[in-house]
Design an enzyme around this catalytic site. Structure first.
Site: not given
Ligand SMILES: NC(=O)C1=CN([C@@H]2O[C@H](COP(=O)(O)OP(=O)(O)OC[C@H]3O[C@@H](n4cnc5c(N)ncnc54)[C@H](O)[C@@H]3O)[C@@H](O)[C@H]2O)C=CC1
Ligand SMILES: CC(=O)[C@](C)(O)C(=O)O
Ligand SMILES: [Mg+2]
Ligand SMILES: [Mg+2]
Length: 352
Positions: A38-39, A103, A124, A153, A208, A212, A248, A270
């Site tokens: 739930y990040g 993961q 991902h 997210g 991806d 980024e 801007e 312009s």
């Molecule tokens: N951040 C984003 O908006 C985006 C993320 N992704 C992908 O989505 C997936 C999740 O990414 P995020 O939401 O950024 O992850 P995050 O870095 O926010 O972490 C998600 C969760 O993992 C938990 N966590 C961290 N270490 C842990 C551990 N050792 N044991 C149990 N829980 C643990 C954290 O408490 C958190 O709730 C990844 O595969 C990422 O590449 C894809 C698109 C955009």
């Molecule tokens: C937001 C997104 O799609 C990224 C930049 O690939 C990521 O957070 O890993």
């Molecule tokens: Mg991305």
């Molecule tokens: Mg990414």
């Protein structure tokens, strides 16, 4: 599935019109979707699914800040919010939304609960593509697919609440049940995607990681810093340098690009600006292209994924990232930005 012409190349896309939410709800009606983590993506995807009438539960470690966040977001302990292992057991679709590095550590536990017919969902291609580094190799009798929202997210949730939709890519790595396609598309619609375009795990992660590190985040900060530094070194004030580099762009010009493309933005500037931009853009392309080539190579050889795993698996990874973010925040450029933002009329206290 619709075939659309993207600048001369036909690609498969799935739109909300051809795959409406009602169809996704029907496909998922007997599934329990367990969002693990739930990040950033976790809340966006879980809340959108909940609001879309999907049977979604969250798995998170009790006693963490994110557990409390899930509670304040409306997930109920013992009903829709569980310890990770309990959620893994209950879920028929496992949305594996821990950080990519985390993961790896949890994988043996996840694997244990991947009984035949379940689905393993990623956002991902990282874990599967770099499986020599992650050790993530799913059993053959589960579906494995991804929906990767192309943005934060936070934006996924915000746009959903505005009635809009962030686009996502989708890919199927393994179709054990024969239903992987309808499952993955239903989930893609349920998490709030505006539309879905097809890819595979390897292409998703290579593009991806490049994006980024490149134009979306790494490169843009780099060119901002370069231009800002030059303007400052030539005696321009911080506010002038910031306005001409960032404000801007984000406030005026990028919204025009988003709306109707680069030529439209140019056409609304312009003829002096157009002449100069048309003269200079190729020079910037040629200067940065070798860096992008180096970057792609670093992604494709697994160097970037290994670095991400190594650094983000450290117990103090969060503090270290925060310290580097603080360095950015404290730089003159972004401190000037803070003052500039505070001066936007919408950020000024409303006068009585
Ligand atoms: N951040 C984003 O908006 C985006 C993320 N992704 C992908 O989505 C997936 C999740 O990414 P995020 O939401 O950024 O992850 P995050 O870095 O926010 O972490 C998600 C969760 O993992 C938990 N966590 C961290 N270490 C842990 C551990 N050792 N044991 C149990 N829980 C643990 C954290 O408490 C958190 O709730 C990844 O595969 C990422 O590449 C894809 C698109 C955009
Ligand atoms: C937001 C997104 O799609 C990224 C930049 O690939 C990521 O957070 O890993
Ligand atoms: Mg991305
Ligand atoms: Mg990414």
């Amino acid at each position: 599935m619709a075939k659309l012409n993207f600048g001369g190349t036909e690609e498969n896309v799935v739109t909300r019109e051809e795959f409406p939410l009602s169809k996704a709800q029907e496909v998922l009606k007997d599934e329990v979707v367990a969002v693990i983590g739930y990040g950033v993506q976790g809340p966006g995807q879980a809340l959108n699914q909940k609001d879309n009438g999907i049977n979604v539960i969250v798995g998170q470690r009790k006693g963490t800040k994110t557990w409390d966040k899930a509670v304040s977001d409306g997930f109920v302990p013992g009903e829709t919010l569980f310890e990770i292992e309990e959620a893994l057991e209950k879920g028929t679709v496992i949305c594996y939304l821990l950080s990519d590095a985390a993961q790896i550590a949890l994988w043996p536990t996840v694997k244990k609960h991947l009984t035949p017919g379940k689905a393993l969902y990623f956002s991902h291609g990282f874990g599967i593509t770099f499986n020599e580094q992650t050790g993530i190799v799913p059993p053959a009798d589960v579906d494995v697919f991804l929906v990767a929202p192309k943005g934060s997210g936070t934006s996924l949730r915000r746009m959903f609440l505005q009635g809009r939709g962030l686009n996502s890519s989708y890919a199927i790595f393994q179709d054990a049940t024969g239903k992987a396609f309808e499952r993955v598309i239903s989930l893609g619609i349920a998490v709030g995607s505006g539309y879905l375009f097809e890819t595979n795990f390897k292409k998703e992660v290579y593009s991806d990681l490049t994006g980024e590190r490149g134009t979306l985040m790494g490169c843009i900060q780099g060119i901002f810093a370069a231009q800002y530094d030059v303007l400052r070194s030539k005696g321009h004030s911080p506010s002038e340098a910031f306005n001409e580099t960032v404000e801007e762009l984000t406030q005026s010009l990028m919204p025009l690009v988003a709306e109707n493309g680069m030529d439209w933005m140019y056409a609304n500037c312009s003829t002096t600006a157009q002449r100069g931009a048309l003269d200079w853009w190729k020079k910037f392309r040629d200067a940065t292209k070798p860096v992008f080539e180096e970057l792609y190579e670093s992604v494709a050889t697994g160097k970037e994924s290994q670095r991400s795993i190594d650094s983000n698996s450290q117990p103090d990874y969060r503090e270290k990232l925060d310290a580097e973010l603080k360095e950015l925040r404290d730089s003159e450029l972004w401190q000037a930005g803070k003052t500039v933002r505070s001066l936007r009329p919408e950020n000024q206290a409303v006068e009585a």
